[in-house]
Design a protein around this motif. Structure first.
Motif, PDB file in Angstrom:
ATOM      1  N   LEU A  79       0.835  -1.206   0.000  1.00 17.87           N
ATOM      2  CA  LEU A  79       0.000   0.000   0.000  1.00 17.87           C
ATOM      3  C   LEU A  79       0.872   1.259   0.000  1.00 17.87           C
ATOM      4  O   LEU A  79       0.589   2.216  -0.730  1.00 17.87           O
ATOM      5  N   ILE A  80       1.934   1.276   0.809  1.00 10.08           N
ATOM      6  CA  ILE A  80       2.835   2.441   0.821  1.00 10.08           C
ATOM      7  C   ILE A  80       3.471   2.637  -0.548  1.00 10.08           C
ATOM      8  O   ILE A  80       3.537   3.754  -1.080  1.00 10.08           O
ATOM      9  N   LYS A  81       3.943   1.538  -1.128  1.00  9.03           N
ATOM     10  CA  LYS A  81       4.640   1.632  -2.422  1.00  9.03           C
ATOM     11  C   LYS A  81       3.700   2.116  -3.521  1.00  9.03           C
ATOM     12  O   LYS A  81       4.073   2.956  -4.348  1.00  9.03           O
ATOM     13  N   ARG A  82       2.471   1.589  -3.553  1.00  6.93           N
ATOM     14  CA  ARG A  82       1.544   1.922  -4.626  1.00  6.93           C
ATOM     15  C   ARG A  82       0.883   3.281  -4.422  1.00  6.93           C
ATOM     16  O   ARG A  82       0.680   4.043  -5.364  1.00  6.93           O
ATOM     17  N   ARG A  83       0.543   3.600  -3.184  1.00  7.23           N
ATOM     18  CA  ARG A  83      -0.240   4.805  -2.893  1.00  7.23           C
ATOM     19  C   ARG A  83       0.631   6.043  -2.673  1.00  7.23           C
ATOM     20  O   ARG A  83       0.330   7.119  -3.173  1.00  7.23           O
ATOM     21  N   PHE A  84       1.742   5.889  -1.950  1.00  7.75           N
ATOM     22  CA  PHE A  84       2.542   7.054  -1.579  1.00  7.75           C
ATOM     23  C   PHE A  84       3.929   7.068  -2.211  1.00  7.75           C
ATOM     24  O   PHE A  84       4.579   8.099  -2.215  1.00  7.75           O
ATOM     25  N   GLY A  85       4.389   5.923  -2.727  1.00  9.82           N
ATOM     26  CA  GLY A  85       5.728   5.898  -3.339  1.00  9.82           C
ATOM     27  C   GLY A  85       6.803   6.151  -2.293  1.00  9.82           C
ATOM     28  O   GLY A  85       6.800   5.563  -1.199  1.00  9.82           O
ATOM     29  N   THR A  86       7.731   7.035  -2.625  1.00 11.06           N
ATOM     30  CA  THR A  86       8.833   7.353  -1.708  1.00 11.06           C
ATOM     31  C   THR A  86       8.588   8.661  -0.953  1.00 11.06           C
ATOM     32  O   THR A  86       9.528   9.274  -0.450  1.00 11.06           O
ATOM     33  N   LYS A  87       7.313   9.084  -0.855  1.00 10.00           N
ATOM     34  CA  LYS A  87       6.994  10.299  -0.120  1.00 10.00           C
ATOM     35  C   LYS A  87       6.961  10.017   1.387  1.00 10.00           C
ATOM     36  O   LYS A  87       6.660   8.908   1.819  1.00 10.00           O
ATOM     37  N   VAL A  89       5.250  10.188   4.860  1.00 12.94           N
ATOM     38  CA  VAL A  89       3.844  10.227   5.243  1.00 12.94           C
ATOM     39  C   VAL A  89       3.709   9.713   6.675  1.00 12.94           C
ATOM     40  O   VAL A  89       4.536   8.922   7.157  1.00 12.94           O
ATOM     41  N   GLN A  90       2.673  10.159   7.361  1.00 17.75           N
ATOM     42  CA  GLN A  90       2.429   9.720   8.724  1.00 17.75           C
ATOM     43  C   GLN A  90       1.895   8.297   8.721  1.00 17.75           C
ATOM     44  O   GLN A  90       1.075   7.912   7.874  1.00 17.75           O
ATOM     45  N   TYR A  95      -2.218   3.519   7.787  1.00 23.70           N
ATOM     46  CA  TYR A  95      -2.976   2.460   8.473  1.00 23.70           C
ATOM     47  C   TYR A  95      -4.483   2.646   8.277  1.00 23.70           C
ATOM     48  O   TYR A  95      -5.219   1.669   8.104  1.00 23.70           O
ATOM     49  N   ASN A  96      -4.951   3.878   8.294  1.00 24.53           N
ATOM     50  CA  ASN A  96      -6.387   4.119   8.081  1.00 24.53           C
ATOM     51  C   ASN A  96      -6.826   3.704   6.686  1.00 24.53           C
ATOM     52  O   ASN A  96      -7.948   3.201   6.494  1.00 24.53           O
ATOM     53  N   GLU A  97      -5.961   3.931   5.703  1.00 25.54           N
ATOM     54  CA  GLU A  97      -6.309   3.465   4.344  1.00 25.54           C
ATOM     55  C   GLU A  97      -6.221   1.947   4.250  1.00 25.54           C
ATOM     56  O   GLU A  97      -6.967   1.315   3.493  1.00 25.54           O
ATOM     57  N   TYR A  98      -5.330   1.358   5.023  1.00 27.28           N
ATOM     58  CA  TYR A  98      -5.177  -0.103   4.971  1.00 27.28           C
ATOM     59  C   TYR A  98      -6.394  -0.820   5.544  1.00 27.28           C
ATOM     60  O   TYR A  98      -6.865  -1.819   4.982  1.00 27.28           O
ATOM     61  N   ILE A  99      -6.937  -0.321   6.654  1.00 28.83           N
ATOM     62  CA  ILE A  99      -8.065  -1.009   7.298  1.00 28.83           C
ATOM     63  C   ILE A  99      -9.396  -0.729   6.610  1.00 28.83           C
ATOM     64  O   ILE A  99     -10.421  -1.274   7.025  1.00 28.83           O
ATOM     65  N   ASN A 100      -9.394   0.117   5.566  1.00 33.73           N
ATOM     66  CA  ASN A 100     -10.637   0.321   4.810  1.00 33.73           C
ATOM     67  C   ASN A 100     -11.073  -0.948   4.086  1.00 33.73           C
ATOM     68  O   ASN A 100     -12.255  -1.113   3.762  1.00 33.73           O
ATOM     69  N   LYS A 135       4.186  15.492  16.064  1.00 34.05           N
ATOM     70  CA  LYS A 135       2.888  15.131  15.485  1.00 34.05           C
ATOM     71  C   LYS A 135       2.698  13.636  15.340  1.00 34.05           C
ATOM     72  O   LYS A 135       1.631  13.188  14.918  1.00 34.05           O
ATOM     73  N   GLY A 136       3.730  12.840  15.613  1.00 35.48           N
ATOM     74  CA  GLY A 136       3.614  11.400  15.483  1.00 35.48           C
ATOM     75  C   GLY A 136       4.769  10.811  14.690  1.00 35.48           C
ATOM     76  O   GLY A 136       5.766  11.480  14.386  1.00 35.48           O
TER      77      GLY A 136
END
Length: 397
Positions: A79-87, A89-90, A95-100, A135-136
């Motif tokens: 999910l990190i690789k496909r959705r955010f790439g190398t950006k 991110v918190q 995790y919230n997108e993963y549990i959807n 912030k986390g």
């Protein structure tokens, strides 16, 4: 009594209730079944299928947990690789997108108890860059795909090559300016100040040299006070008798070395031309007006029109372009390759490239044709020779 079936009100209501995420405490990971209330979860735990799954898990509980942990880790990183790439991110956002996804693996069935613990594990194992902020926790995926690494290295190499070309052009321009100035430092502009007399009573005095007048020798050392009329007369006489600066330079005798160097410069200027295009040589396109497709790409001159226009066939694409001389530059091959001299005394002479002097932006050539075949020539500037197409001609034509 209502109808039974897929389209009955009860079935539709059950599907609406089951839509989306439910409470985690009523979810059975072993059976991958979500219950809507406590009573349903209790009934499920007493069912025969659930008891059978527990018996299977009791045989090797560590293996079951490892499988769930591996699946959770793979889905999370994907999910990190496909959705955010190398950006950067918190971790909570990921995790919230993963549990959807309703079918996701819950963290309570893995070896990690909290998301923070899992985030630290990702950083320790080298999957992501992890840093803690007020912030986390933030994570950044590290892409180790060989194709991605190769693409990044290619981009870095092209960027470095462009910088080298710009530095080389800047050094070449600086060298040309220095040659034009004859190796001298630029002279500072004279500073003019206002002429002021410190005292009105002070007289103007001159020290006259010997021979400037026929008076006694003592007058050459003493200061002679002159009035206004005498000052005008002395100034006018000096302007008439003193030779001009240009005449003094002309009368100055030149040395034999200066005359030889001047003759060589005149000879070089007489044989140089303002056009250098020649069919059969390899050139590089330097204009950006044609886009990135042709910028910094190499081609072969097929035809020369009006001395300053060339018909170029690109090596990579095979496209034919009509370009002006100012949009092209010569190509310097590796030592040992054949080149063609394009300007100067040895114009239109084929040669072999012996060595390159990067500090002086010049090269040493060994002539390979003409009356001076075999002669070694130093100091040929980069812009005065270019690579001969040679074997490239067969693939381009």
């Amino acid at each position: 009594m209502g109808k039974e079936g897929f389209l009955s009100p009860k079935a539709i209501g059950n599907r609406i209730k089951a839509k989306g995420l439910q409470k985690l405490r009523w979810y059975c990971q072993m059976c991958q079944k979500q219950c809507r209330d406590e009573n349903g979860f209790k009934c499920h735990c007493m069912s025969e299928s659930h008891q059978r799954q527990l018996l299977l898990a009791s045989e090797d509980p560590n293996k079951i947990m490892d499988n769930f942990s591996q699946e959770f880790k793979n889905d999370f990183i994907e999910l990190i690789k496909r959705r955010f790439g190398t950006k950067r991110v918190q971790n909570n956002i990921v995790y919230n997108e993963y549990i959807n996804d309703r079918e996701h693996v819950h963290m309570n069935s893995t070896q990690w108890e909290t998301l923070t613990e899992f985030t630290k594990w990702l950083g320790k194992e080298g999957f992501c860059k992890v840093d803690e902020t007020p912030k986390g926790w933030y994570i950044q995926y590290i892409d180790r795909d060989p194709e991605t690494i190769r693409r990044q290295e290619e981009l870095e190499r092209k960027k470095k090559q462009d910088l080298d070309d710009q530095e080389r052009s800047a050094k070449f321009i600086e060298e040309q300016v220095r040659r034009g100035q004859g190796g001298r430092e630029p002279e500072e502009a004279p500073v003019f100040t206002e002429l002021k007399r410190e005292s009105e009573e002070e007289k103007i005095t001159f020290n006259l040299a010997k021979g400037s007048c026929s008076s006694a020798d003592g007058l050459s050392k003493a200061s002679v006070a002159l009035g206004p009329s005498a000052l005008k007369a002395a100034g006018s006489g000096k302007r008439k008798d003193a030779p001009s600066t240009s005449e003094a330079k002309e009368k100055k005798k030149k040395s034999a070395l200066d005359e030889i160097m001047e003759m060589e410069e005149q000879k070089k200027r007489s044989v140089r031309a303002d056009h250098w295009l020649h069919p059969g040589i390899v050139i590089k396109v330097v204009t950006k007006r044609l886009g990135e497709k042709y910028h910094k790409k190499k081609g072969v001159i097929k035809e020369v029109q009006d001395k300053y226009t060339a018909v170029v066939k690109m090596i990579d694409t095979g496209d034919k372009l009509k370009l002006d001389q100012s949009h092209l530059e010569t190509v310097i091959p590796a030592p040992g390759k054949r080149v063609l001299v394009l300007n100067g005394v040895y114009r239109d002479t084929e040669a072999l490239l012996d060595s390159i002097d990067e500090r002086k932006f010049s090269a040493t050539l060994t002539l390979d044709s003409g009356r001076m075949k075999g002669r070694r020539v130093d100091g040929i500037a980069y812009e005065d020779f270019s690579k001969i197409a040679g074997s490239i001609m067969t693939s381009v034509t």
